[in-house]
Design a protein around this motif. Sequence first.
Motif, mmCIF file in Angstrom:
data_model
loop_
_atom_site.group_PDB
_atom_site.id
_atom_site.type_symbol
_atom_site.label_atom_id
_atom_site.label_comp_id
_atom_site.label_asym_id
_atom_site.label_seq_id
_atom_site.Cartn_x
_atom_site.Cartn_y
_atom_site.Cartn_z
ATOM 1 N N VAL A 276 58.550 -19.336 6.689
ATOM 2 C CA VAL A 276 57.289 -18.862 7.238
ATOM 3 C C VAL A 276 57.636 -17.682 8.144
ATOM 4 O O VAL A 276 58.626 -17.723 8.874
ATOM 5 C CB VAL A 276 56.534 -19.976 8.001
ATOM 6 N N VAL A 277 56.841 -16.629 8.044
ATOM 7 C CA VAL A 277 57.141 -15.381 8.751
ATOM 8 C C VAL A 277 55.984 -15.046 9.688
ATOM 9 O O VAL A 277 54.816 -15.069 9.284
ATOM 10 C CB VAL A 277 57.367 -14.219 7.758
ATOM 11 N N SER B 16 55.278 -9.764 2.125
ATOM 12 C CA SER B 16 55.703 -9.876 0.731
ATOM 13 C C SER B 16 57.112 -9.321 0.536
ATOM 14 O O SER B 16 57.884 -9.835 -0.276
ATOM 15 C CB SER B 16 54.715 -9.149 -0.185
ATOM 16 N N VAL B 17 57.464 -8.289 1.297
ATOM 17 C CA VAL B 17 58.811 -7.716 1.194
ATOM 18 C C VAL B 17 59.842 -8.706 1.726
ATOM 19 O O VAL B 17 60.907 -8.919 1.123
ATOM 20 C CB VAL B 17 58.891 -6.382 1.967
ATOM 21 N N LEU C 85 65.757 -0.812 15.138
ATOM 22 C CA LEU C 85 65.268 -1.566 13.986
ATOM 23 C C LEU C 85 63.968 -0.995 13.434
ATOM 24 O O LEU C 85 63.708 -1.081 12.234
ATOM 25 C CB LEU C 85 65.073 -3.041 14.363
ATOM 26 N N ALA C 86 63.149 -0.408 14.312
ATOM 27 C CA ALA C 86 61.898 0.181 13.847
ATOM 28 C C ALA C 86 62.147 1.356 12.904
ATOM 29 O O ALA C 86 61.299 1.693 12.069
ATOM 30 C CB ALA C 86 61.062 0.639 15.036
ATOM 31 N N ALA C 87 63.331 1.966 13.017
ATOM 32 C CA ALA C 87 63.668 3.104 12.161
ATOM 33 C C ALA C 87 64.291 2.671 10.835
ATOM 34 O O ALA C 87 64.498 3.491 9.945
ATOM 35 C CB ALA C 87 64.632 4.034 12.893
ATOM 36 N N VAL C 88 64.578 1.378 10.711
ATOM 37 C CA VAL C 88 65.200 0.855 9.487
ATOM 38 C C VAL C 88 64.113 0.543 8.461
ATOM 39 O O VAL C 88 63.109 -0.098 8.791
ATOM 40 C CB VAL C 88 66.006 -0.429 9.796
ATOM 41 N N PRO C 89 64.265 0.980 7.214
ATOM 42 C CA PRO C 89 63.270 0.641 6.180
ATOM 43 C C PRO C 89 63.082 -0.866 6.088
ATOM 44 O O PRO C 89 64.050 -1.630 6.189
ATOM 45 C CB PRO C 89 63.886 1.216 4.899
ATOM 46 N N VAL C 90 61.852 -1.299 5.870
ATOM 47 C CA VAL C 90 61.560 -2.730 5.878
ATOM 48 C C VAL C 90 62.341 -3.465 4.795
ATOM 49 O O VAL C 90 62.771 -4.607 4.992
ATOM 50 C CB VAL C 90 60.043 -2.968 5.738
ATOM 51 N N GLU C 91 62.572 -2.823 3.657
ATOM 52 C CA GLU C 91 63.343 -3.467 2.592
ATOM 53 C C GLU C 91 64.773 -3.749 3.046
ATOM 54 O O GLU C 91 65.339 -4.813 2.738
ATOM 55 C CB GLU C 91 63.359 -2.589 1.337
ATOM 56 N N THR C 92 65.356 -2.801 3.768
ATOM 57 C CA THR C 92 66.722 -2.974 4.269
ATOM 58 C C THR C 92 66.772 -4.070 5.319
ATOM 59 O O THR C 92 67.662 -4.933 5.299
ATOM 60 C CB THR C 92 67.234 -1.656 4.868
#
Length: 208
Positions: A29-30, A39-40, A130-137
């Motif tokens: 759960v997120v 979903s990612v 972390l905000a600069a990191v792509p969500v997929e990564t």
Amino acid sequence: MEPDQVRALFTRADGQYLCARWGRPIVPVVFGVEEATLSVVKGALEAVVALAGHRMAETDPELGANLMIFFFRDWAELPEVPNLDRLVPGLAELCARLEAAEANQYRIFRFDPEGAIRAAFVFVRMDAHLAAVPVETLALSQAVQVIVLWSDRAFADRSPLVVAEGGAVMLRPEIAGVIRAVYDPVLPGVAQDAAHALRLAARMGRLV
């Protein structure tokens, strides 16, 4: 990977060897993300769980959800989450220490009587880095770090991810091999003997 390299992934700063995998299906759960990001994150978890040959489920009969992932902006937000302090004793003190250390992530594992993972709490503070990191990564990185109980130093010097041709981010092949080996049903769900790394390295050779 050589056995010494595998051993280092599960040898903690105090010299203790400890490797554990999930002993039950994972029910995540997120919290704190929008639907698109959700979903990612769940997609990354599903991919890593499939890689391991493990399972996910809709509910855990004992806990409901056994993997809770929280995304937030400030450590002070966590103690305000209703009933979270009942699941994580000493939460306020923990958050104060993490805030003082300027930490941006933290993981807590719970274990069953045999020592396999039964639950995990993942806290991700979305600081500027972390905000600069792509969500997929970010999602793949968190999934990798929660599928197995790694050493606290496992990825201090080198990320478990790598940028492939075309710019896509993927799991480093050798780390994928370790995950598959850890979940080999021939091996125990938890190991505290460093000789276990030899068995992992041998399994990796067979699973390639």
